[in-house]
Design an enzyme around this catalytic site. Structure first.
Site, mmCIF file in Angstrom:
data_model
loop_
_atom_site.group_PDB
_atom_site.id
_atom_site.type_symbol
_atom_site.label_atom_id
_atom_site.label_comp_id
_atom_site.label_asym_id
_atom_site.label_seq_id
_atom_site.Cartn_x
_atom_site.Cartn_y
_atom_site.Cartn_z
ATOM 1 N N GLY A 31 31.671 40.596 93.641
ATOM 2 C CA GLY A 31 32.770 40.746 92.687
ATOM 3 C C GLY A 31 33.709 39.556 92.670
ATOM 4 O O GLY A 31 33.348 38.475 93.130
ATOM 5 N N ALA A 32 34.926 39.770 92.115
ATOM 6 C CA ALA A 32 35.887 38.681 91.866
ATOM 7 C C ALA A 32 35.149 37.569 91.112
ATOM 8 O O ALA A 32 35.111 36.406 91.547
ATOM 9 C CB ALA A 32 36.517 38.175 93.161
ATOM 10 N N ASP A 35 32.958 31.757 86.717
ATOM 11 C CA ASP A 35 31.887 31.171 85.907
ATOM 12 C C ASP A 35 30.602 30.918 86.697
ATOM 13 O O ASP A 35 29.519 30.874 86.118
ATOM 14 C CB ASP A 35 32.354 29.853 85.268
ATOM 15 C CG ASP A 35 33.237 30.112 84.062
ATOM 16 O OD1 ASP A 35 33.412 31.302 83.704
ATOM 17 O OD2 ASP A 35 33.772 29.143 83.502
ATOM 18 N N HIS A 37 29.267 32.945 88.924
ATOM 19 C CA HIS A 37 28.486 34.190 88.820
ATOM 20 C C HIS A 37 27.906 34.338 87.416
ATOM 21 O O HIS A 37 26.772 34.772 87.238
ATOM 22 C CB HIS A 37 29.370 35.417 89.074
ATOM 23 C CG HIS A 37 29.928 35.500 90.456
ATOM 24 N ND1 HIS A 37 31.255 35.276 90.748
ATOM 25 C CD2 HIS A 37 29.317 35.794 91.634
ATOM 26 C CE1 HIS A 37 31.456 35.443 92.041
ATOM 27 N NE2 HIS A 37 30.300 35.748 92.608
ATOM 28 N N GLN A 148 23.248 28.043 94.521
ATOM 29 C CA GLN A 148 23.036 26.952 95.485
ATOM 30 C C GLN A 148 24.265 26.727 96.364
ATOM 31 O O GLN A 148 24.186 26.166 97.449
ATOM 32 C CB GLN A 148 22.709 25.671 94.721
ATOM 33 C CG GLN A 148 22.403 24.484 95.622
ATOM 34 C CD GLN A 148 22.629 23.166 94.919
ATOM 35 O OE1 GLN A 148 22.152 22.984 93.803
ATOM 36 N NE2 GLN A 148 23.339 22.246 95.552
ATOM 37 N N LYS A 149 25.420 27.193 95.899
ATOM 38 C CA LYS A 149 26.662 27.006 96.669
ATOM 39 C C LYS A 149 26.501 27.539 98.093
ATOM 40 O O LYS A 149 26.947 26.926 99.054
ATOM 41 C CB LYS A 149 27.793 27.723 95.935
ATOM 42 C CG LYS A 149 28.958 28.039 96.774
ATOM 43 C CD LYS A 149 30.164 27.246 96.414
ATOM 44 C CE LYS A 149 31.256 27.520 97.395
ATOM 45 N NZ LYS A 149 31.339 28.916 97.799
ATOM 46 N N GLN A 153 22.504 30.603 103.000
ATOM 47 C CA GLN A 153 22.134 31.964 102.594
ATOM 48 C C GLN A 153 20.823 31.946 101.792
ATOM 49 O O GLN A 153 19.932 32.763 101.992
ATOM 50 C CB GLN A 153 23.270 32.561 101.755
ATOM 51 C CG GLN A 153 22.904 33.821 101.006
ATOM 52 C CD GLN A 153 24.112 34.498 100.385
ATOM 53 O OE1 GLN A 153 24.914 35.097 101.073
ATOM 54 N NE2 GLN A 153 24.246 34.417 99.070
ATOM 55 N N MET A 184 33.048 26.359 92.385
ATOM 56 C CA MET A 184 33.645 27.659 92.081
ATOM 57 C C MET A 184 33.304 28.660 93.171
ATOM 58 O O MET A 184 32.185 28.703 93.669
ATOM 59 C CB MET A 184 33.154 28.152 90.731
ATOM 60 C CG MET A 184 33.772 27.350 89.621
ATOM 61 S SD MET A 184 33.395 28.059 88.034
ATOM 62 C CE MET A 184 34.179 26.816 86.998
ATOM 63 N N SER A 186 34.883 32.751 94.758
ATOM 64 C CA SER A 186 35.889 33.821 94.654
ATOM 65 C C SER A 186 37.068 33.521 95.573
ATOM 66 O O SER A 186 38.192 33.925 95.309
ATOM 67 C CB SER A 186 35.273 35.163 95.045
ATOM 68 O OG SER A 186 34.111 35.377 94.283
HETATM 69 O O1 PAF Z 1 26.584 35.641 98.055
HETATM 70 C C1 PAF Z 1 27.142 36.747 98.045
HETATM 71 O O2 PAF Z 1 28.045 37.029 97.248
HETATM 72 C C2 PAF Z 1 26.736 37.790 99.086
HETATM 73 O O3 PAF Z 1 26.445 37.205 100.314
HETATM 74 C C3 PAF Z 1 25.597 38.701 98.616
HETATM 75 C C4 PAF Z 1 24.308 37.912 98.401
HETATM 76 C C5 PAF Z 1 26.011 39.399 97.336
HETATM 77 C C6 PAF Z 1 25.307 39.775 99.675
HETATM 78 O O4 PAF Z 1 26.419 40.579 99.917
#
Ligand code: PAF
Length: 282
Positions: A31-32, A35, A37, A148-149, A153, A184, A186
């Protein structure tokens, strides 16, 4: 846009779409929305028939309870943005639905979760892998879209998909930047106006380090440039690493190869920021 917090409802919708031969794309978020996302949603929209997004602030990936409490939440605005930008199904589960008191499974990724973010946020990637696995099993997407940010992960999720035979493809979406270069995030919402301006130092430092390496100067020269830029802008550097996107291990040669990525993390005021830049490309 259909919005639900129920696993059974999502599963019923997904089976109906699959029986109609539709391809499903999944965009997980906390959430939050910004652009960055929305560019994940736009990329998904181009590739699949049905875009499923989730908004869930996952407690198991926060090693710091204050960070979890302070994580920006903006649910009504987020719903509006997703509906306007082509999300078809929004999954909005509660903690009870996702965990119901269960939180016993831990993930280990060898070296991948020991370096960079893993060093500074113990348990973070185990929590990410756990929630993403749950989502993949519920949504059964054909494609998962990740920014990619969050480079580390992304590498870890690719590993998760490969090792657990998740039947989907991970699509990487490039970093979206503010006009002065700040990636960008959150978390940028928590920066004061002045610090948000000063936070451009993260991308400036990466750009400068990149040109030093491209001029075939040493990694020490790149590192000391980054350190001096941070010191001059009163930002706190946590790490600057030159790694391969395959194993996240420090590279000491062959910088011009396409896997080389520069990663940085630090604090601007009391807000922790990360950014990265490939040596080739952006
Ligand atoms: O990148 C994120 O916002 C989080 O790590 C994810 C992939 C939604 C998992 O909670």
């Amino acid at each position: 846009m259909i919005s639900t917090g129920s696993i059974a409802e999502i599963q019923a919708l997904i089976s109906k779409f699959k029986s109609e031969g539709k391809k499903i794309g999944f965009v997980p978020t906390m959430g939050a929305l910004h652009d960055g996302h929305l560019s994940l949603v736009a990329t998904a929209k181009e590739k699949v028939d049905i875009v499923v997004c989730s908004i869930y602030v996952n407690p198991t990936q926060f090693n710091n309870q204050d960070d979890l409490k302070q994580y920006p939440r903006n649910i009504e605005a987020d719903k509006g943005l997703l509906a306007e930008n082509g999300c078809d199904v929004l999954f909005l589960p509660s903690d009870e639905v996702m965990y119901a008191g269960r939180n016993t499974i831990k993930f280990e990724f060898g070296d991948l979760d020991k370096v960079m973010e893993g060093k500074f946020r113990p348990g973070h990637f185990s929590g990410v892998a756990l929630i993403v696995s749950k989502f993949f099993n519920i949504v059964l997407p054909d494609y998962g879209f990740f920014g990619q940010k969050d480079l580390q992960q992304l590498t870890i999720i690719k590993k998760l998909v490969e090792e657990l035979f998740f039947n989907l493809e991970i699509i990487t979406v490039p970093i979206k930047r503010e006009p002065h270069g700040l990636a960008m995030s959150s978390r940028n919402e928590r920066l004061s106006k002045e610090d948000r301006e000063k936070a451009k130092i993260f991308s400036i430092a990466l750009t400068e380090a990149k040109s030093i390496l491209m001029e075939k100067q040493s990694s020490e020269a790149a590192k000391s440039k980054v350190e001096s830029l941070f010191a001059n802008h009163k930002a706190e550097l946590e790490y600057f690493e030159i790694v391969s996107d395959k194993d996240l291990l420090t590279k000491t040669e062959n910088y011009l190869a396409p896997d080389t990525v520069l990663c940085i993390a630090g604090f601007m005021g009391n807000v922790r920021l990360i950014d990265n830049m490939y040596l080739s490309g952006v």
